[in-house]
Design a protein around this motif. Sequence first.
Motif, PDB file in Angstrom:
ATOM      1  N   THR A 106       7.930 -52.820 -37.913  1.00 53.03           N
ATOM      2  CA  THR A 106       6.761 -53.138 -36.873  1.00 53.03           C
ATOM      3  C   THR A 106       5.226 -53.463 -37.625  1.00 53.03           C
ATOM      4  OG1 THR A 106       7.751 -52.154 -35.168  1.00 53.03           O
ATOM      5  CG2 THR A 106       5.484 -52.682 -34.886  1.00 53.03           C
ATOM      6  N   LEU A 107       4.841 -52.511 -38.532  1.00 52.17           N
ATOM      7  CA  LEU A 107       3.551 -52.719 -39.096  1.00 52.17           C
ATOM      8  C   LEU A 107       3.522 -53.803 -40.080  1.00 52.17           C
ATOM      9  CD1 LEU A 107       2.758 -48.969 -39.995  1.00 52.17           C
ATOM     10  CD2 LEU A 107       2.170 -50.128 -38.104  1.00 52.17           C
ATOM     11  N   HIS A 108       4.946 -54.161 -40.783  1.00 53.46           N
ATOM     12  CA  HIS A 108       4.854 -55.216 -41.737  1.00 53.46           C
ATOM     13  C   HIS A 108       4.756 -56.391 -41.042  1.00 53.46           C
ATOM     14  CE1 HIS A 108       5.479 -53.115 -45.363  1.00 53.46           C
ATOM     15  NE2 HIS A 108       6.521 -52.448 -44.976  1.00 53.46           N
ATOM     16  N   ILE A 109       5.434 -56.472 -39.809  1.00 56.87           N
ATOM     17  CA  ILE A 109       5.373 -58.031 -38.904  1.00 56.87           C
ATOM     18  C   ILE A 109       3.923 -58.123 -38.301  1.00 56.87           C
ATOM     19  CG2 ILE A 109       6.414 -59.043 -36.901  1.00 56.87           C
ATOM     20  CD1 ILE A 109       8.907 -57.719 -37.335  1.00 56.87           C
ATOM     21  N   GLY A 110       3.302 -57.001 -37.919  1.00 54.88           N
ATOM     22  CA  GLY A 110       2.140 -57.017 -37.665  1.00 54.88           C
ATOM     23  C   GLY A 110       2.043 -57.666 -36.364  1.00 54.88           C
ATOM     24  N   LEU A 111       0.806 -58.710 -35.832  1.00 49.60           N
ATOM     25  CA  LEU A 111       0.671 -59.302 -34.478  1.00 49.60           C
ATOM     26  C   LEU A 111       1.223 -60.527 -34.866  1.00 49.60           C
ATOM     27  CD1 LEU A 111      -2.774 -57.749 -33.620  1.00 49.60           C
ATOM     28  CD2 LEU A 111      -0.388 -57.260 -33.035  1.00 49.60           C
ATOM     29  N   GLU A 112       1.842 -60.918 -35.754  1.00 47.93           N
ATOM     30  CA  GLU A 112       2.358 -62.383 -36.199  1.00 47.93           C
ATOM     31  C   GLU A 112       3.673 -62.652 -34.846  1.00 47.93           C
ATOM     32  OE1 GLU A 112       5.930 -64.243 -38.794  1.00 47.93           O
ATOM     33  OE2 GLU A 112       4.136 -63.222 -39.971  1.00 47.93           O
ATOM     34  N   LYS A 113       3.219 -63.951 -34.326  1.00 41.84           N
ATOM     35  CA  LYS A 113       4.145 -64.146 -33.225  1.00 41.84           C
ATOM     36  C   LYS A 113       5.799 -64.184 -33.480  1.00 41.84           C
ATOM     37  CE  LYS A 113       5.041 -67.980 -29.900  1.00 41.84           C
ATOM     38  NZ  LYS A 113       5.139 -67.280 -28.819  1.00 41.84           N
ATOM     39  N   HIS A 114       6.395 -63.595 -32.611  1.00 41.52           N
ATOM     40  CA  HIS A 114       7.750 -63.645 -32.882  1.00 41.52           C
ATOM     41  C   HIS A 114       8.445 -64.718 -32.952  1.00 41.52           C
ATOM     42  CE1 HIS A 114       7.784 -58.902 -31.464  1.00 41.52           C
ATOM     43  NE2 HIS A 114       7.816 -58.869 -32.850  1.00 41.52           N
ATOM     44  N   ILE A 115       9.614 -64.819 -33.798  1.00 44.31           N
ATOM     45  CA  ILE A 115      10.228 -66.149 -33.705  1.00 44.31           C
ATOM     46  C   ILE A 115      10.993 -66.448 -32.635  1.00 44.31           C
ATOM     47  CG2 ILE A 115      10.344 -66.579 -36.242  1.00 44.31           C
ATOM     48  CD1 ILE A 115      13.027 -65.352 -36.228  1.00 44.31           C
ATOM     49  N   LYS A 116      11.418 -65.255 -31.755  1.00 46.47           N
ATOM     50  CA  LYS A 116      12.121 -65.492 -30.586  1.00 46.47           C
ATOM     51  C   LYS A 116      12.103 -64.196 -29.931  1.00 46.47           C
ATOM     52  CE  LYS A 116      16.317 -64.155 -30.223  1.00 46.47           C
ATOM     53  NZ  LYS A 116      17.776 -64.335 -30.341  1.00 46.47           N
ATOM     54  N   GLU A 117      12.102 -64.150 -28.615  1.00 45.71           N
ATOM     55  CA  GLU A 117      12.093 -62.695 -27.848  1.00 45.71           C
ATOM     56  C   GLU A 117      12.930 -61.853 -28.339  1.00 45.71           C
ATOM     57  OE1 GLU A 117      11.818 -61.233 -23.081  1.00 45.71           O
ATOM     58  OE2 GLU A 117      12.384 -63.436 -23.870  1.00 45.71           O
ATOM     59  N   ILE A 118      12.596 -60.542 -28.671  1.00 40.93           N
ATOM     60  CA  ILE A 118      13.275 -59.739 -29.188  1.00 40.93           C
ATOM     61  C   ILE A 118      14.237 -58.940 -27.978  1.00 40.93           C
ATOM     62  CG2 ILE A 118      13.516 -57.135 -30.338  1.00 40.93           C
ATOM     63  CD1 ILE A 118      12.166 -59.439 -32.126  1.00 40.93           C
ATOM     64  N   VAL A 119      15.434 -59.478 -27.732  1.00 40.40           N
ATOM     65  CA  VAL A 119      16.508 -58.987 -26.632  1.00 40.40           C
ATOM     66  C   VAL A 119      17.842 -58.360 -27.317  1.00 40.40           C
ATOM     67  CG1 VAL A 119      17.783 -60.011 -24.800  1.00 40.40           C
ATOM     68  CG2 VAL A 119      15.551 -60.877 -25.197  1.00 40.40           C
ATOM     69  N   ASP A 120      18.403 -59.083 -28.191  1.00 38.25           N
ATOM     70  CA  ASP A 120      19.636 -58.814 -28.919  1.00 38.25           C
ATOM     71  C   ASP A 120      19.547 -57.314 -29.438  1.00 38.25           C
ATOM     72  OD1 ASP A 120      20.989 -60.985 -27.515  1.00 38.25           O
ATOM     73  OD2 ASP A 120      20.421 -62.077 -29.263  1.00 38.25           O
ATOM     74  N   ILE A 121      18.476 -57.222 -30.460  1.00 42.08           N
ATOM     75  CA  ILE A 121      18.205 -55.739 -31.157  1.00 42.08           C
ATOM     76  C   ILE A 121      18.363 -54.625 -30.212  1.00 42.08           C
ATOM     77  CG2 ILE A 121      16.675 -54.531 -32.580  1.00 42.08           C
ATOM     78  CD1 ILE A 121      16.006 -57.141 -34.053  1.00 42.08           C
ATOM     79  N   PRO A 122      17.440 -54.640 -29.116  1.00 38.76           N
ATOM     80  CA  PRO A 122      17.668 -53.654 -28.145  1.00 38.76           C
ATOM     81  C   PRO A 122      19.151 -53.391 -27.702  1.00 38.76           C
ATOM     82  CG  PRO A 122      15.589 -54.712 -27.752  1.00 38.76           C
ATOM     83  CD  PRO A 122      16.583 -55.881 -28.707  1.00 38.76           C
ATOM     84  N   LYS A 123      19.865 -54.404 -27.213  1.00 38.83           N
ATOM     85  CA  LYS A 123      21.075 -54.321 -26.936  1.00 38.83           C
ATOM     86  C   LYS A 123      21.940 -53.504 -27.732  1.00 38.83           C
ATOM     87  CE  LYS A 123      21.264 -58.375 -23.849  1.00 38.83           C
ATOM     88  NZ  LYS A 123      21.757 -59.953 -23.735  1.00 38.83           N
ATOM     89  N   MET A 124      21.781 -53.951 -29.150  1.00 41.37           N
ATOM     90  CA  MET A 124      22.571 -53.029 -29.984  1.00 41.37           C
ATOM     91  C   MET A 124      22.184 -51.653 -30.146  1.00 41.37           C
ATOM     92  SD  MET A 124      23.274 -54.323 -34.128  1.00 41.37           S
ATOM     93  CE  MET A 124      21.922 -54.295 -34.764  1.00 41.37           C
ATOM     94  N   MET A 125      20.842 -51.631 -30.140  1.00 42.95           N
ATOM     95  CA  MET A 125      20.308 -50.221 -30.308  1.00 42.95           C
ATOM     96  C   MET A 125      20.566 -49.293 -29.079  1.00 42.95           C
ATOM     97  SD  MET A 125      16.548 -48.570 -29.251  1.00 42.95           S
ATOM     98  CE  MET A 125      16.945 -48.770 -27.539  1.00 42.95           C
ATOM     99  N   ASN A 126      20.905 -49.790 -27.877  1.00 41.73           N
ATOM    100  CA  ASN A 126      21.289 -49.149 -26.646  1.00 41.73           C
ATOM    101  C   ASN A 126      23.053 -48.613 -26.749  1.00 41.73           C
ATOM    102  OD1 ASN A 126      18.923 -49.483 -25.217  1.00 41.73           O
ATOM    103  ND2 ASN A 126      19.677 -51.238 -24.221  1.00 41.73           N
ATOM    104  N   LEU A 127      23.821 -49.707 -27.409  1.00 42.68           N
ATOM    105  CA  LEU A 127      25.140 -49.087 -27.649  1.00 42.68           C
ATOM    106  C   LEU A 127      25.097 -48.064 -29.002  1.00 42.68           C
ATOM    107  CD1 LEU A 127      28.121 -49.546 -27.179  1.00 42.68           C
ATOM    108  CD2 LEU A 127      28.111 -51.430 -28.874  1.00 42.68           C
ATOM    109  N   ALA A 128      24.333 -48.294 -29.914  1.00 40.65           N
ATOM    110  CA  ALA A 128      24.103 -47.011 -30.848  1.00 40.65           C
ATOM    111  C   ALA A 128      23.723 -45.710 -30.395  1.00 40.65           C
ATOM    112  CB  ALA A 128      23.259 -47.646 -32.141  1.00 40.65           C
ATOM    113  N   LEU A 129      22.598 -45.884 -29.398  1.00 43.69           N
ATOM    114  CA  LEU A 129      22.343 -44.827 -28.714  1.00 43.69           C
ATOM    115  C   LEU A 129      23.397 -44.228 -27.947  1.00 43.69           C
ATOM    116  CD1 LEU A 129      18.634 -45.393 -27.920  1.00 43.69           C
ATOM    117  CD2 LEU A 129      19.369 -43.941 -29.595  1.00 43.69           C
TER     118      LEU A 129
END
Length: 219
Positions: A106-129
């Motif tokens: 998060t710190l490395h990306i900083g405030l640079e606009k995301h190339i796409k909405e972060i949606v799929d990563i949280p889905k994978m995280m929910n399954l891992a959790l």
Amino acid sequence: MNTRLNFDTNLKQLKDMLIEMARKSENAIKESIYTLINQDIEKAKKVINDDTIIDELEHEINNKAIILIAKESPVAGDLRKIIVALKISSEVERIADNAVNIAKATLHIGLEKHIKEIVDIPKMMNLALEMLDDSLNAFLTEDIELARKCAEKDDKVDEMYGILIKELLGYLQKYPAQTNQITQLAFVCRYIERLADHSTNIAEHVIYLVTGQRYDLNA
């Protein structure tokens, strides 16, 4: 106090400390993903700083386990319970490290606009959790079937990981100026995939705890 009762009390304390550590690590993962989605720099720094609390808990668990072994000289099943607690605490500590790594991304990306909405990563995280919850509940209840079900979800996480990495690699040519962000997001996917692996390892430790047999759930 009765020797058996004293040992059981200390073992329960060890287990309680381990679950507390696991819940803190689980929360750190959730917080780290929040920082990524919302580009919350200050919260990301807090996730990183709070990792010392989890590290201290691991040290306390290790010390208590060593004292238990030295004072009680446990054998067979009792010794196995202590060894498994130590192994699981190591897995949990690595899960917390993954939360730190996500926060650092998060710190490395900083405030640079995301190339796409972060949606799929949280889905994978929910399954891992979900896997982490299953493995911890399996540990608490010594439920082998729940441990096996936890591992079955790992294939789905791996599948999601493969799809996301392929998508991100495709973005490298499309958005060369955002190479750093794409790389960091790929790292995040890897950290979540590792969370699932650690949960599977915990499930394997549970099976060893109950049966005394080593079992590879990824086989």
